[in-house]
Structure formats: structure tokens, C-alpha cells
Design a protein around this motif. Structure first.
Motif, short mmCIF file in Angstrom:
data_model
loop_
_atom_site.label_atom_id
_atom_site.label_comp_id
_atom_site.label_asym_id
_atom_site.label_seq_id
_atom_site.Cartn_x
_atom_site.Cartn_y
_atom_site.Cartn_z
N LYS A 21 0.83 -1.21 0.00
CA LYS A 21 0.00 0.00 0.00
C LYS A 21 0.87 1.26 0.00
O LYS A 21 0.58 2.23 -0.70
CB LYS A 21 -0.92 -0.01 1.21
CG LYS A 21 -1.92 1.11 1.24
CD LYS A 21 -2.84 0.99 2.43
CE LYS A 21 -3.83 2.14 2.47
NZ LYS A 21 -4.70 2.08 3.64
N GLN A 24 2.45 1.69 -3.45
CA GLN A 24 1.43 2.17 -4.39
C GLN A 24 1.14 3.66 -4.15
O GLN A 24 0.99 4.43 -5.10
CB GLN A 24 0.13 1.36 -4.26
CG GLN A 24 -0.94 1.76 -5.26
CD GLN A 24 -0.47 1.63 -6.70
OE1 GLN A 24 0.18 0.67 -7.08
NE2 GLN A 24 -0.79 2.62 -7.52
N GLY A 25 1.10 4.06 -2.88
CA GLY A 25 0.90 5.47 -2.55
C GLY A 25 2.04 6.34 -3.05
O GLY A 25 1.83 7.46 -3.54
N ARG A 27 3.97 5.66 -5.66
CA ARG A 27 3.86 5.74 -7.12
C ARG A 27 2.78 6.73 -7.54
O ARG A 27 2.99 7.53 -8.47
CB ARG A 27 3.56 4.36 -7.69
CG ARG A 27 4.73 3.43 -7.64
CD ARG A 27 4.40 2.08 -8.22
NE ARG A 27 5.55 1.20 -8.14
CZ ARG A 27 5.50 -0.10 -7.97
NH1 ARG A 27 4.32 -0.71 -7.89
NH2 ARG A 27 6.60 -0.81 -7.91
N THR A 28 1.65 6.68 -6.88
CA THR A 28 0.56 7.61 -7.22
C THR A 28 0.98 9.05 -6.99
O THR A 28 0.76 9.92 -7.84
CB THR A 28 -0.69 7.27 -6.37
OG1 THR A 28 -1.08 5.92 -6.63
CG2 THR A 28 -1.84 8.21 -6.69
N ALA A 29 1.61 9.30 -5.84
CA ALA A 29 2.07 10.66 -5.53
C ALA A 29 3.14 11.11 -6.51
O ALA A 29 3.17 12.28 -6.92
CB ALA A 29 2.60 10.72 -4.10
N VAL A 31 3.50 10.19 -9.67
CA VAL A 31 2.85 10.52 -10.95
C VAL A 31 2.18 11.89 -10.87
O VAL A 31 2.31 12.71 -11.79
CB VAL A 31 1.84 9.42 -11.36
CG1 VAL A 31 0.99 9.87 -12.53
CG2 VAL A 31 2.58 8.13 -11.70
N LYS A 32 1.49 12.16 -9.77
CA LYS A 32 0.85 13.47 -9.59
C LYS A 32 1.90 14.59 -9.59
O LYS A 32 1.69 15.64 -10.19
CB LYS A 32 0.06 13.50 -8.28
CG LYS A 32 -1.20 12.66 -8.30
CD LYS A 32 -1.90 12.70 -6.96
CE LYS A 32 -3.15 11.83 -6.96
NZ LYS A 32 -3.80 11.78 -5.64
N ALA A 165 4.48 7.53 1.61
CA ALA A 165 3.51 7.89 0.57
C ALA A 165 3.06 9.33 0.73
O ALA A 165 2.87 10.05 -0.26
CB ALA A 165 2.31 6.94 0.60
#
Length: 196
Positions: A21, A24-25, A27-29, A31-32, A165
Motif C-alpha cells: 500500500k 502504491q501510494g 507511485r501515485t504521488a 505521478v501526480k 507515501a
């Protein structure tokens, strides 16, 4: 006894983390942050030259960048101030780092200071090199990178207590602009060579 307590505390903290988790957090951050930084660079490159006159001579470009980079140095001052203020507020920390282990209340501030020093050194160095390689509207990228440095530092510090994250957006927003500037330096050097 202290080492055993510290080791147990670290192990308990590590067990509380859901690694998948958290990754994944991150990676999401990331990309943003990449999208945000790209949009800022594009907008800055297109809009800033309409409102600002950027120097075209190398010496003037260097002076301009030194002045802009003052705003990165101010983040180092802020980080030093956070640590100094926290030391004055804590009986465990007022004796300084060489005397004992930092308390939990100051650890994040020390980590923020260390990270800010590292990032500022790389950012300022790359900005100065780029100022000797480009001039005119291209210098708007350094202004944007400096603004993104501020956004990155704020969001990194605010997210730090909540884990990797939560601080990833700030870290990537700090790093991406510097990597872009370093990349531009390398491309420019490959094109024109090191000799002036």
C-alpha cells in the motif's frame, strides 16, 4: 538496554506498515508530482517571458540565477530555524546532537533539514551551471524550478509524519525540477562542449 528498546520500536513500526500500500501510494504521488511539475514548467516557459525580461548575456544570466537561488537558500534557513526552535523547546534536545540521541519531537525536523540541505546543494549547483549554458527565455525554467522547490519542501514537511507515501509528492516535486535542469545541462554540454 537502549539499543534493545530502539530495535524493538523500529521492528514494531516496520510491522505496522503495509508495504504494498505504501509503495502504491508513493507511485501515485510521484505521478501526480510529475504531472504537476510538467504543467508548471510548460506554463512558466510559455508565460513568464511575456512578463519578465530574462538576461541574454552569460554574466547577467549568472547574476540573475544567483539572485533567484536566494529563495532556495531561504528553505535551508527555514529548516535550520525549525531545528533550532525545537531544541530550545525540549530539555532532551537543548544540549545538542553530540551529547545524546534526538527526541521524537525533533527527529522529523532534523530529517527535513538534512534532506533540504542535500536538495538545495544539487539544485543550486545545477542552476548555476545552466545559467552559463543558456540565456533569455530558457532561464524561466530556473524560476519555475525554484518555485517548485518551495512547493516540494512545504508538502514534504507536512507529509513527513504520515509516512513515505504522504511525503512522496513533496519529494518528487523537489527532485524532478532539479533533474530536468541537470538533464538540460548535460544536453547543452554535449551540444556545445565544456570549453567556453
Amino acid at each position: 538496554m537502549i539499543w534493545g528498546d530502539l530495535k524493538t520500536s523500529i521492528m514494531n513500526t516496520a510491522q505496522d506498515i503495509d508495504l504494498k500500500k505504501e509503495v502504491q501510494g508513493i507511485r501515485t504521488a510521484a505521478v501526480k508530482a510529475l504531472i504537476f511539475s510538467t504543467a508548471c514548467f510548460a506554463a512558466g516557459y510559455l508565460l513568464l517571458p511575456k512578463y519578465m525580461n530574462f538576461p541574454v548575456a552569460t554574466f547577467d544570466a549568472l547574476v540573475f540565477v544567483l539572485r533567484v537561488d536566494l529563495f532556495i537558500l531561504l528553505w535551508v534557513v527555514v529548516a535550520v530555524g525549525l531545528v533550532a526552535h525545537a531544541r530550545r523547546q525540549s530539555s532532551a534536545d537543548i544540549r545538542a546532537a553530540a551529547i545524546g540521541r534526538p527526541s521524537n519531537s525533533i527527529k522529523i525536523k532534523i530529517a527535513f533539514l538534512q534532506n533540504t540541505l542535500e536538495q538545495a546543494f544539487i539544485a543550486i549547483g545545477s542552476h548555476l551551471v545552466l545559467s552559463t549554458l543558456v540565456a533569455g527565455p530558457a532561464l524561466s525554467l530556473i524560476v519555475v524550478a525554484t518555485a517548485l522547490f518551495a512547493v516540494g519542501r512545504i508538502t514534504f514537511y507536512r507529509g513527513y509524519p504520515r509516512g513515505a507515501a504522504a511525503r512522496a509528492f513533496g519529494m518528487v516535486t523537489t527532485v524532478i525540477p532539479t533533474m530536468v535542469i541537470l538533464g538540460l545541462c548535460l544536453v547543452s554540454l554535449a551540444r556545445i562542449g565544456i570549453a567556453p
